[in-house]
Enzyme design. Structure first.
Site, mmCIF file in Angstrom:
data_model
loop_
_atom_site.group_PDB
_atom_site.id
_atom_site.type_symbol
_atom_site.label_atom_id
_atom_site.label_comp_id
_atom_site.label_asym_id
_atom_site.label_seq_id
_atom_site.Cartn_x
_atom_site.Cartn_y
_atom_site.Cartn_z
ATOM 1 N N GLU A 57 0.822 -1.210 0.000
ATOM 2 C CA GLU A 57 0.000 0.000 0.000
ATOM 3 C C GLU A 57 0.859 1.265 0.000
ATOM 4 O O GLU A 57 0.518 2.260 -0.648
ATOM 5 C CB GLU A 57 -0.942 -0.006 1.200
ATOM 6 C CG GLU A 57 -2.125 -0.946 1.061
ATOM 7 C CD GLU A 57 -1.738 -2.417 1.159
ATOM 8 O OE1 GLU A 57 -2.460 -3.272 0.602
ATOM 9 O OE2 GLU A 57 -0.711 -2.710 1.803
ATOM 10 N N HIS A 126 -10.913 -6.105 8.028
ATOM 11 C CA HIS A 126 -11.624 -5.867 6.769
ATOM 12 C C HIS A 126 -12.885 -5.027 6.970
ATOM 13 O O HIS A 126 -13.738 -4.988 6.091
ATOM 14 C CB HIS A 126 -12.046 -7.191 6.121
ATOM 15 C CG HIS A 126 -10.913 -8.086 5.760
ATOM 16 N ND1 HIS A 126 -10.287 -8.896 6.681
ATOM 17 C CD2 HIS A 126 -10.281 -8.302 4.578
ATOM 18 C CE1 HIS A 126 -9.333 -9.581 6.090
ATOM 19 N NE2 HIS A 126 -9.297 -9.231 4.815
#
Length: 334
Positions: A57, A126
Site C-alpha cells: 500500500e 476488513h
C-alpha cells in the site's frame, strides 16, 4: 445499476475521456478487483492503463503521488480501508502537502478508492471506518457516497479534482441498501429510485450535501450506509425528521446543515465509526457553534462502540433501530 456497476461505469468513462487516467491496485486488472468494481476494464483499456500492483500500500500510494506530479491522474485502489495504514505517511506527508510545499508547481490529482465499513463479517482487518483520520488532514478531500447515482457522479468529480481525494465505498451497500433491522439488504438496488444511473458522463460537485428526507422534528446527519439505516428507523418510528446525506465530509456543506438545524432545533448524528474522535464529534462542535441559540435539546450521537471491531457481533456494533430509537426518544422528550 447497483453501486459496483455505477463505480465501474464512472471508471470506464474517465478512462475513455482522459488518457492520463490510470487505475492501479491489488488484483484490479485481470481479476477485476475483489468486489469486481474494475471488472472488464483492463481488457477494454489495456494493461498500461489498468494494472495490478504488488501487495504494498505504501508503494501503491507513493507511486500514485509521483504519477500525479508527472501529469497523470492516478486512481489507486486499496483493497480494504483497513489496509490503507501502511500508505498513510505518503498520503499525509506527500500527497496532501505537495501543492502547498511546491508553491503550486506540482499537484497530486489522485483519487484513492477503497471499500470501508462492516457488513460482510470481515472482522477487525476488513471492516474498519477510518474516515475521521483523513478529515483531520489539510489538503485531503474525503468522499463517501450512499447510492449508485451519487457514487458515479461523485467519483467522476473526484477523479477530475486536482487535489487528492479519499473515496470510501460502503461495501455493505454495494449490492443493495440495508435498513438496520435485518442482516440482509432490504431490496436490491434495482428496486431503489437512486439506482437509475445514466450511462453517460455526469458529475456531482464535491461539497454538496443532499436532503434525503424533509422534516420539521429534528435533523439527522449521516453518510454512507447509515443514511439508509437512519431513514428506516425514522420512518419506523413515524417521526417527521429531516435526513441529510453529507456525501462529502471534506469539503463539508455546513450551510445545508446549519439551515436544517436552525429550522428543526434538534440534531441527531449517526455514523458507523467509533464514537471517540469520530467525525460526529466535529459535526457536533460545528452545529453547537453555529446553531446554539436555535437548539431545543442537546445534540445526540449514535455511533460504533469504542472497542476493537467485533467479528461475530458486528450487527450489534452497528448503530441500529434500538440505539437510534432511544436517541430519537431522548431528542423529543422535552
Amino acid at each position: 445499476m447497483n453501486m459496483i456497476e455505477a463505480i465501474n461505469s464512472a471508471l470506464d468513462i474517465m478512462l475513455e475521456r482522459d488518457p492520463n487516467v490510470i487505475l492501479m491496485g491489488e488484483d484490479i486488472g485481470y481479476f477485476g478487483g475483489v468486489f469486481r468494481c474494475t471488472a472488464g476494464l483492463q481488457e477494454k483499456h489495456g494493461k498500461t492503463r489498468v494494472f495490478d500492483t504488488p501487495i504494498s500500500e505504501c508503494g501503491i500510494i507513493g507511486a500514485a503521488v509521483g504519477m500525479g506530479a508527472y501529469g497523470l491522474r492516478p486512481v489507486p485502489e486499496i483493497q480494504f480501508a483497513d489496509y490503507i495504514y501502511p500508505g498513510i505517511d505518503q498520503l499525509i506527508s506527500e500527497a496532501a502537502r505537495l501543492r502547498y510545499r511546491s508553491a503550486a508547481e506540482f499537484i497530486s490529482p489522485m483519487t484513492v478508492r477503497s471499500p470501508f465499513g462492516g457488513g460482510i463479517f470481515g472482522g477487525q482487518t476488513h471492516s474498519q471506518s477510518p474516515e475521521s483520520l483523513f478529515t483531520h488532514v489539510a489538503g485531503l478531500k474525503t468522499v463517501i457516497p450512499s447510492t449508485p447515482y451519487d457514487a458515479k457522479g461523485l467519483l467522476i468529480a473526484s477523479i477530475e479534482d486536482n487535489d487528492p481525494v479519499i473515496f470510501f465505498e460502503p461495501k455493505r451497500i454495494y449490492n443493495g441498501p440495508f435498513d438496520g433491522f435485518y442482516d440482509q439488504p432490504v431490496q436490491p438496488w434495482s428496486k431503489h429510485p437512486d439506482s437509475v444511473v445514466p450511462e453517460d458522463y455526469y458529475r456531482i460537485d464535491l461539497g454538496k450535501a443532499k436532503i434525503v428526507r424533509e422534516g420539521e422534528a429534528f435533523t439527522v446527519l449521516a453518510y454512507g450506509t447509515m443514511v439508509h439505516v437512519a431513514k428506516a428507523v425514522v420512518e419506523h418510528h413515524g417521526v417527521d425528521a429531516e435526513i441529510i446525506d453529507l456525501r462529502t465530509l471534506l469539503p463539508l456543506d455546513i450551510e445545508t446543515i446549519e439551515e436544517s438545524v436552525k429550522k428543526t432545533g434538534r440534531c441527531l448524528i449517526v455514523h458507523e465509526a467509533t464514537r471517540t474522535s469520530g467525525f460526529g464529534a466535529e459535526l457536533s462542535a460545528l452545529v453547537q457553534e453555529r446553531c446554539f441559540y436555535h437548539l431545543e435539546a442537546p445534540i445526540e450521537r449514535v455511533t460504533g462502540f469504542d472497542t476493537p471491531y467485533p467479528h461475530s457481533l458486528e450487527w450489534a456494533y452497528f448503530p441500529g433501530p434500538i440505539r437510534i430509537g432511544e436517541a430519537i426518544e431522548t431528542l423529543l422528550k422535552d
